[in-house]
Motif scaffolding. Structure first.
Motif, PDB file in Angstrom:
ATOM      1  N   TRP A  74      18.167 -31.676  48.216  1.00  0.00           N
ATOM      2  CA  TRP A  74      17.457 -31.382  49.465  1.00  0.00           C
ATOM      3  C   TRP A  74      16.730 -32.584  50.040  1.00  0.00           C
ATOM      4  O   TRP A  74      16.158 -32.501  51.139  1.00  0.00           O
ATOM      5  N   HIS A  75      16.712 -33.702  49.339  1.00  0.00           N
ATOM      6  CA  HIS A  75      15.936 -34.854  49.788  1.00  0.00           C
ATOM      7  C   HIS A  75      16.343 -35.320  51.181  1.00  0.00           C
ATOM      8  O   HIS A  75      15.493 -35.507  52.070  1.00  0.00           O
ATOM      9  N   GLU A  76      17.629 -35.550  51.377  1.00  0.00           N
ATOM     10  CA  GLU A  76      18.096 -36.085  52.657  1.00  0.00           C
ATOM     11  C   GLU A  76      17.758 -35.151  53.815  1.00  0.00           C
ATOM     12  O   GLU A  76      17.227 -35.584  54.845  1.00  0.00           O
ATOM     13  N   LYS A  77      18.045 -33.873  53.669  1.00  0.00           N
ATOM     14  CA  LYS A  77      17.827 -32.904  54.749  1.00  0.00           C
ATOM     15  C   LYS A  77      16.350 -32.832  55.144  1.00  0.00           C
ATOM     16  O   LYS A  77      15.999 -32.907  56.329  1.00  0.00           O
ATOM     17  N   LEU A  78      15.471 -32.683  54.146  1.00  0.00           N
ATOM     18  CA  LEU A  78      14.051 -32.544  54.463  1.00  0.00           C
ATOM     19  C   LEU A  78      13.464 -33.849  54.993  1.00  0.00           C
ATOM     20  O   LEU A  78      12.625 -33.835  55.907  1.00  0.00           O
ATOM     21  N   ALA A  79      13.883 -34.973  54.436  1.00  0.00           N
ATOM     22  CA  ALA A  79      13.385 -36.265  54.927  1.00  0.00           C
ATOM     23  C   ALA A  79      13.800 -36.484  56.377  1.00  0.00           C
ATOM     24  O   ALA A  79      12.997 -36.950  57.201  1.00  0.00           O
ATOM     25  N   ARG A  80      15.034 -36.146  56.698  1.00  0.00           N
ATOM     26  CA  ARG A  80      15.504 -36.328  58.065  1.00  0.00           C
ATOM     27  C   ARG A  80      14.708 -35.454  59.039  1.00  0.00           C
ATOM     28  O   ARG A  80      14.293 -35.901  60.111  1.00  0.00           O
ATOM     29  N   GLN A  81      14.492 -34.198  58.671  1.00  0.00           N
ATOM     30  CA  GLN A  81      13.720 -33.305  59.531  1.00  0.00           C
ATOM     31  C   GLN A  81      12.295 -33.828  59.730  1.00  0.00           C
ATOM     32  O   GLN A  81      11.752 -33.764  60.837  1.00  0.00           O
ATOM     33  N   ALA A  82      11.708 -34.324  58.654  1.00  0.00           N
ATOM     34  CA  ALA A  82      10.330 -34.820  58.745  1.00  0.00           C
ATOM     35  C   ALA A  82      10.235 -36.053  59.639  1.00  0.00           C
ATOM     36  O   ALA A  82       9.318 -36.181  60.447  1.00  0.00           O
ATOM     37  N   LYS A  93      12.627 -40.014  44.139  1.00  0.00           N
ATOM     38  CA  LYS A  93      13.970 -40.566  44.015  1.00  0.00           C
ATOM     39  C   LYS A  93      14.961 -39.440  43.662  1.00  0.00           C
ATOM     40  O   LYS A  93      14.565 -38.454  43.044  1.00  0.00           O
ATOM     41  N   PRO A  94      16.220 -39.598  44.110  1.00  0.00           N
ATOM     42  CA  PRO A  94      16.760 -40.636  44.972  1.00  0.00           C
ATOM     43  C   PRO A  94      16.528 -40.305  46.438  1.00  0.00           C
ATOM     44  O   PRO A  94      16.318 -39.143  46.797  1.00  0.00           O
ATOM     45  N   LEU A  95      16.607 -41.325  47.290  1.00  0.00           N
ATOM     46  CA  LEU A  95      16.419 -41.125  48.718  1.00  0.00           C
ATOM     47  C   LEU A  95      17.473 -40.177  49.273  1.00  0.00           C
ATOM     48  O   LEU A  95      17.176 -39.295  50.083  1.00  0.00           O
ATOM     49  N   ALA A  96      18.710 -40.360  48.866  1.00  0.00           N
ATOM     50  CA  ALA A  96      19.820 -39.513  49.285  1.00  0.00           C
ATOM     51  C   ALA A  96      20.889 -39.616  48.209  1.00  0.00           C
ATOM     52  O   ALA A  96      20.741 -40.372  47.245  1.00  0.00           O
ATOM     53  N   LEU A  97      21.979 -38.871  48.388  1.00  0.00           N
ATOM     54  CA  LEU A  97      23.029 -38.849  47.371  1.00  0.00           C
ATOM     55  C   LEU A  97      24.264 -39.638  47.780  1.00  0.00           C
ATOM     56  O   LEU A  97      25.311 -39.521  47.145  1.00  0.00           O
ATOM     57  N   ASN A  98      24.150 -40.451  48.823  1.00  0.00           N
ATOM     58  CA  ASN A  98      25.196 -41.421  49.144  1.00  0.00           C
ATOM     59  C   ASN A  98      24.585 -42.561  49.943  1.00  0.00           C
ATOM     60  O   ASN A  98      23.552 -42.394  50.609  1.00  0.00           O
ATOM     61  N   GLY A  99      25.215 -43.711  49.857  1.00  0.00           N
ATOM     62  CA  GLY A  99      24.652 -44.907  50.452  1.00  0.00           C
ATOM     63  C   GLY A  99      24.519 -44.837  51.958  1.00  0.00           C
ATOM     64  O   GLY A  99      23.535 -45.316  52.523  1.00  0.00           O
ATOM     65  N   LYS A 100      25.492 -44.255  52.638  1.00  0.00           N
ATOM     66  CA  LYS A 100      25.432 -44.178  54.099  1.00  0.00           C
ATOM     67  C   LYS A 100      24.232 -43.349  54.548  1.00  0.00           C
ATOM     68  O   LYS A 100      23.505 -43.729  55.476  1.00  0.00           O
TER      69      LYS A 100
END
Length: 307
Positions: A74-82, A93-100
């Motif tokens: 859920w890191h990427e989704k919530l970070a993007r929304q915030a 960690k981790p920031l996201a689950l893929n480099g892009k």
């Protein structure tokens, strides 16, 4: 003095830790705790006179900055929304689950003038020990981080690469450089649907090599690092606090007085960055290399396991 309104997303163990830090700081006001389970959010928030939320949108509207301490998927989704809601973000960690995705998040935060920090607390440990002050590029890094399965299946939503190895991937990226030239990896599933044991070897344009091993299916805990430099070698057993150092650099293992609370140091650095008082100690762009390494190692292992 400006007070930073901070919220914590996630009412688990780490969410509780981060809530304690925000509640105790003179620079911040803990305004709320978010969780899908409102009762869990209320229980954590009530300890500090804050509010529980089960609406992420309402939670973001109440905050200047948030700490994301939820499962990694859920890191990427919530970070993007915030970030889109103009909040500063500290994400475990981790920031996201893929480099892009990691690069996109870092770019988006920078474009909006928001702080995006990643919870790589091991950097604070390595810095206090003196390891990150060494100017030489290593010839070889060997790291082992292993232990028995977590009794509560903590971090069971991702592989051991994203759960444990990511710490050593981040340190290797800092010491060797973000750009690796090759990867070989192997691993296996033991007690979960994800990779529970993994070994990875990365090569670099400098000629350096990083060999990393992580397990959450071991019988006993093991945490070691061996680094070879042109000027000598450093071997550290973090559990027994044994150190062998033949380099000319000062490296210490007893850092309790200097760094009694790495998580607290990370949170304080985040608050200061949000308030414009200092630079973020772990900016997102500097963590993309570790995400790219983790992605490459996992892909190499899954190619073999799923063949």
């Amino acid at each position: 003095m400006t007070i930073l309104k901070v919220g914590v997303a996630g009412a688990g163990v780490f969410g509780n830790y981060h809530a304690q830090k925000a509640a105790a700081s003179a620079q911040t006001e803990l305004v709320g705790v978010y969780d899908l389970d409102l009762q869990r959010a209320d229980r954590v928030a009530a300890q500090f006179g804050a509010k529980g939320f089960d609406s992420f949108e309402a939670f973001l509207a109440a905050c200047d900055a948030i700490v994301i301490a939820v499962p990694a998927t859920w890191h990427e989704k919530l970070a993007r929304q915030a970030i889109e809601a103009h909040c500063h973000v500290l994400v475990e960690k981790p920031l996201a689950l893929n480099g892009k995705a990691a690069r996109d998040l870092a770019d988006e935060a920078a474009a909006r003038g928001r702080i995006l920090q990643v919870g790589h607390q091991e950097r604070f440990v390595a810095r206090a020990m003196g390891v990150l002050a060494i100017e030489e590029t290593p010839l070889l890094i060997e790291s082992v981080r292993a232990g028995p399965p977590a009794p509560d299946n903590r971090a069971g939503d991702v592989s051991v690469i994203w759960d444990l190895m990511i710490h050593d991937l981040d340190l290797a990226a800092m010491m060797m450089g973000n750009e690796f030239t090759g990867v070989m990896a192997s691993g296996k599933r033991v007690h979960s649907d994800h990779i529970d044991e993994a070994s990875a070897q990365f090569t670099y344009a400098s000629g350096g090599v990083a060999r990393l091993r992580a397990s959450r299916a071991a019988e006993a805990r093991e945490r070691t690092m061996h680094v070879v430099y042109p000027s000598g070698e450093i071997s550290i057993d973090f559990l027994t606090r044994q150190l062998k150092n033949t380099t000319p650099y000062d490296v210490r293992v007893d850092i309790a007085a200097e760094l009694p609370d790495p998580l607290g140091a990370a949170d304080r650095g985040f608050y200061a960055a949000c308030l414009g008082l200092a630079r973020s100690p772990v900016p997102a762009h500097g963590t993309v290399g570790a995400v790219a390494m983790a992605e490459a190692a996992e892909a190499a292992i899954l190619t073999k396991l799923d063949a």
